[in-house]
Design an enzyme around this catalytic site. Structure first.
Site, PDB file in Angstrom:
ATOM      1  N   ALA A  98     -18.255  -1.864  -0.286  1.00 32.65           N
ATOM      2  CA  ALA A  98     -18.210  -1.895  -1.756  1.00 32.65           C
ATOM      3  C   ALA A  98     -17.628  -0.566  -2.271  1.00 32.65           C
ATOM      4  O   ALA A  98     -18.189   0.079  -3.141  1.00 32.65           O
ATOM      5  CB  ALA A  98     -19.579  -2.185  -2.349  1.00 32.65           C
TER       6      ALA A  98
ATOM      7  N   GLY B 215     -24.741   4.865  -0.401  1.00 31.91           N
ATOM      8  CA  GLY B 215     -25.864   5.442  -1.130  1.00 31.91           C
ATOM      9  C   GLY B 215     -25.543   6.774  -1.760  1.00 31.91           C
ATOM     10  O   GLY B 215     -26.400   7.398  -2.387  1.00 31.91           O
ATOM     11  N   LYS B 216     -24.286   7.237  -1.629  1.00 30.97           N
ATOM     12  CA  LYS B 216     -23.968   8.570  -2.176  1.00 30.97           C
ATOM     13  C   LYS B 216     -23.730   8.525  -3.680  1.00 30.97           C
ATOM     14  O   LYS B 216     -23.673   9.575  -4.320  1.00 30.97           O
ATOM     15  CB  LYS B 216     -22.757   9.169  -1.446  1.00 30.97           C
ATOM     16  CG  LYS B 216     -21.447   8.437  -1.667  1.00 30.97           C
ATOM     17  CD  LYS B 216     -20.330   9.053  -0.833  1.00 30.97           C
ATOM     18  CE  LYS B 216     -19.069   8.233  -0.905  1.00 30.97           C
ATOM     19  NZ  LYS B 216     -17.998   8.757  -0.087  1.00 30.97           N
TER      20      LYS B 216
ATOM     21  N   GLY C 168     -17.580   2.302  -1.034  1.00 33.01           N
ATOM     22  CA  GLY C 168     -18.385   3.506  -0.819  1.00 33.01           C
ATOM     23  C   GLY C 168     -19.777   3.415  -1.418  1.00 33.01           C
ATOM     24  O   GLY C 168     -20.642   4.236  -1.130  1.00 33.01           O
TER      25      GLY C 168
ATOM     26  N   LEU D  11     -22.238   1.369  -0.859  1.00 33.32           N
ATOM     27  CA  LEU D  11     -23.329   1.080   0.066  1.00 33.32           C
ATOM     28  C   LEU D  11     -23.726   2.300   0.900  1.00 33.32           C
ATOM     29  O   LEU D  11     -24.752   2.298   1.556  1.00 33.32           O
ATOM     30  CB  LEU D  11     -22.960  -0.112   0.959  1.00 33.32           C
ATOM     31  CG  LEU D  11     -22.955  -1.454   0.210  1.00 33.32           C
ATOM     32  CD1 LEU D  11     -22.287  -2.548   1.029  1.00 33.32           C
ATOM     33  CD2 LEU D  11     -24.381  -1.874  -0.161  1.00 33.32           C
TER      34      LEU D  11
ATOM     35  N   PRO E 260     -15.740  -3.715   2.590  1.00 29.88           N
ATOM     36  CA  PRO E 260     -17.046  -4.027   3.197  1.00 29.88           C
ATOM     37  C   PRO E 260     -18.147  -3.036   2.809  1.00 29.88           C
ATOM     38  O   PRO E 260     -19.321  -3.348   2.947  1.00 29.88           O
ATOM     39  CB  PRO E 260     -16.748  -3.958   4.696  1.00 29.88           C
ATOM     40  CG  PRO E 260     -15.578  -3.024   4.809  1.00 29.88           C
ATOM     41  CD  PRO E 260     -14.749  -3.289   3.597  1.00 29.88           C
TER      42      PRO E 260
ATOM     43  N   TYR F 121       0.850  -1.197   0.000  1.00 37.68           N
ATOM     44  CA  TYR F 121       0.000   0.000   0.000  1.00 37.68           C
ATOM     45  C   TYR F 121       0.886   1.249   0.000  1.00 37.68           C
ATOM     46  O   TYR F 121       1.618   1.512   0.968  1.00 37.68           O
ATOM     47  CB  TYR F 121      -0.938   0.020   1.218  1.00 37.68           C
ATOM     48  CG  TYR F 121      -1.970  -1.095   1.249  1.00 37.68           C
ATOM     49  CD1 TYR F 121      -2.234  -1.871   0.116  1.00 37.68           C
ATOM     50  CD2 TYR F 121      -2.686  -1.376   2.398  1.00 37.68           C
ATOM     51  CE1 TYR F 121      -3.183  -2.898   0.151  1.00 37.68           C
ATOM     52  CE2 TYR F 121      -3.630  -2.395   2.445  1.00 37.68           C
ATOM     53  CZ  TYR F 121      -3.861  -3.159   1.312  1.00 37.68           C
ATOM     54  OH  TYR F 121      -4.799  -4.169   1.365  1.00 37.68           O
TER      55      TYR F 121
END
Ligand SMILES: NC(=O)c1ccc[n+]([C@@H]2O[C@H](COP(=O)([O-])OP(=O)(O)OC[C@H]3O[C@@H](n4cnc5c(N)ncnc54)[C@H](OP(=O)(O)O)[C@@H]3O)[C@@H](O)[C@H]2O)c1
Length: 310
Positions: free
Chosen positions: A205, A211-212, A207, A209, A203, A57
């Protein structure tokens, strides 16, 4: 999950793959090191004690930043990091050498968890179990794990480690309400059977999930290619359900419900955060549990609305 993994002491961790990534613009992200420090402090302030990183990373920068932030906090912090089996790494001794470089960047003498990042050749995935067990014996790591291993690969890793007196603590795989592969390819079952913790990466996905992101406002950067418009349209009813269930469970946010669903599956989610606000919101997924009926509703809805996810 009736599991007794040593990692059960953590309800959630924080992912740091975006930290120190000079190519963050590919994901449509702009942030400064100060934002990451604020995310670290907010996570610590909210009770998060496990941080997941890897030598690759930011080519070591994620570990260096984490080391710097850990040195500045008075709180105990557990680190999970990873060895990348580059194709030119063919000698077992390279694992211990890479681990020592990770420890130096992190500024610690031991990490909580050391994982093989991917089951990549030319060496077999099982080949690395001998130096992993040696790392435990030398006291450089507390626990060892694997990542992206299939069920048969993790069973072999488990046996190889056990033969050397060590235990497989975890398998880190992609798992979220939008990626349920672990439930269908045997990995979740193998984790439950062997008391190996399933660490759920991506977890949220990445961002989605939250909903933005919608068909009219798709995620920026490479995420636009990864998630097609049809998925974003199908996502809307699932996002609404996350909101309704969150509201009925004491005003939890969609992200918190999505993360809590994973915790209810027995998984350990490691959401990434690039701001203090995201880090504290994600930490709010802990300390409570969805009702079994809500877990079942979400499980059914995620397959119904976003079926092509195995
Ligand atoms: N083992 C492996 O092969 C592997 C592979 C990938 C990841 N991982 C690990 O898994 C961790 C998590 O994965 P990830 O970071 O790729 O995906 P993720 O946790 O699903 O999503 C993180 C992203 O979602 C957005 N987000 C996070 N919290 C939010 C909130 N509360 N509200 C709104 N948006 C929010 C942020 O991006 P935006 O603000 O830009 O939308 C953030 O960077 C990584 O950091 C890494 O440690 C491991």
């Amino acid at each position: 999950m009736a599991s007794h993994s040593p990692l059960d002491m953590f309800e959630i961790g924080a992912g740091t793959s975006a930290w120190g990534d000079a190519r963050a613009w590919r994901y449509g992200r702009t942030y400064r090191d100060a934002d990451l420090k604020a995310a670290f402090d907010a996570a610590i302030g909210s009770g998060v004690r496990l941080f997941d990183t890897a030598e690759i990373y930011g080519f070591g920068r994620s570990e260096s930043l984490l080391g710097r932030y850990m040195a500045a906090t008075g709180q105990p912090v557990s680190v999970a990091t990873k060895f990348f089996p580059y194709p030119w790494r063919v000698a077992a001794s390279e694992l211990l050498a890479a681990l020592r470089r990770s420890l130096a960047r992190l500024g610690v003498t031991q990490v909580a968890l050391y994982q093989i990042h991917w089951p990549l050749g030319p060496r077999s995935p099982a080949f690395w179990m001998e130096p992993l067990a040696a790392a435990v014996a030398e006291g450089l790591v507390k626990e060892v794990g694997v990542s992206n291993y299939s069920a048969p690969q993790m069973r072999t890793a488990f046996e190889q480690l056990a033969a050397r007196g060590a235990r497989l603590a975890s398998n880190q795989v992609e798992y979220s309400l939008l990626r349920r592969g672990a439930e269908f390819n045997g990995v979740l079952d193998a984790c439950r059977e062997l008391n190996v913790k399933l660490i759920a990466y991506r977890p949220l996905a990445t961002g989605l999930l939250s909903g933005k992101y919608t068909p009219d406002a798709p995620p920026p950067g490479v995420r636009r290619l990864r998630y097609r418009k049809t998925l974003l349209s199908n996502l809307a009813p699932l996002v609404m359900l996350l909101e309704e269930i969150g509201w009925a469970n004491g005003n939890r946010t969609r992200n918190q419900v999505a993360l809590n669903w994973l915790i209810c599956q027995g998984a350990l989610p490691i959401p990434g955060a690039i701001s203090a606000a995201q880090a504290s919101e994600n930490a709010g997924a802990t300390g409570w549990r969805l009702k079994p009926a809500d877990v079942a509703t979400l499980s059914e809805a995620s397959l119904r609305f976003t079926p092509r996810q195995r």
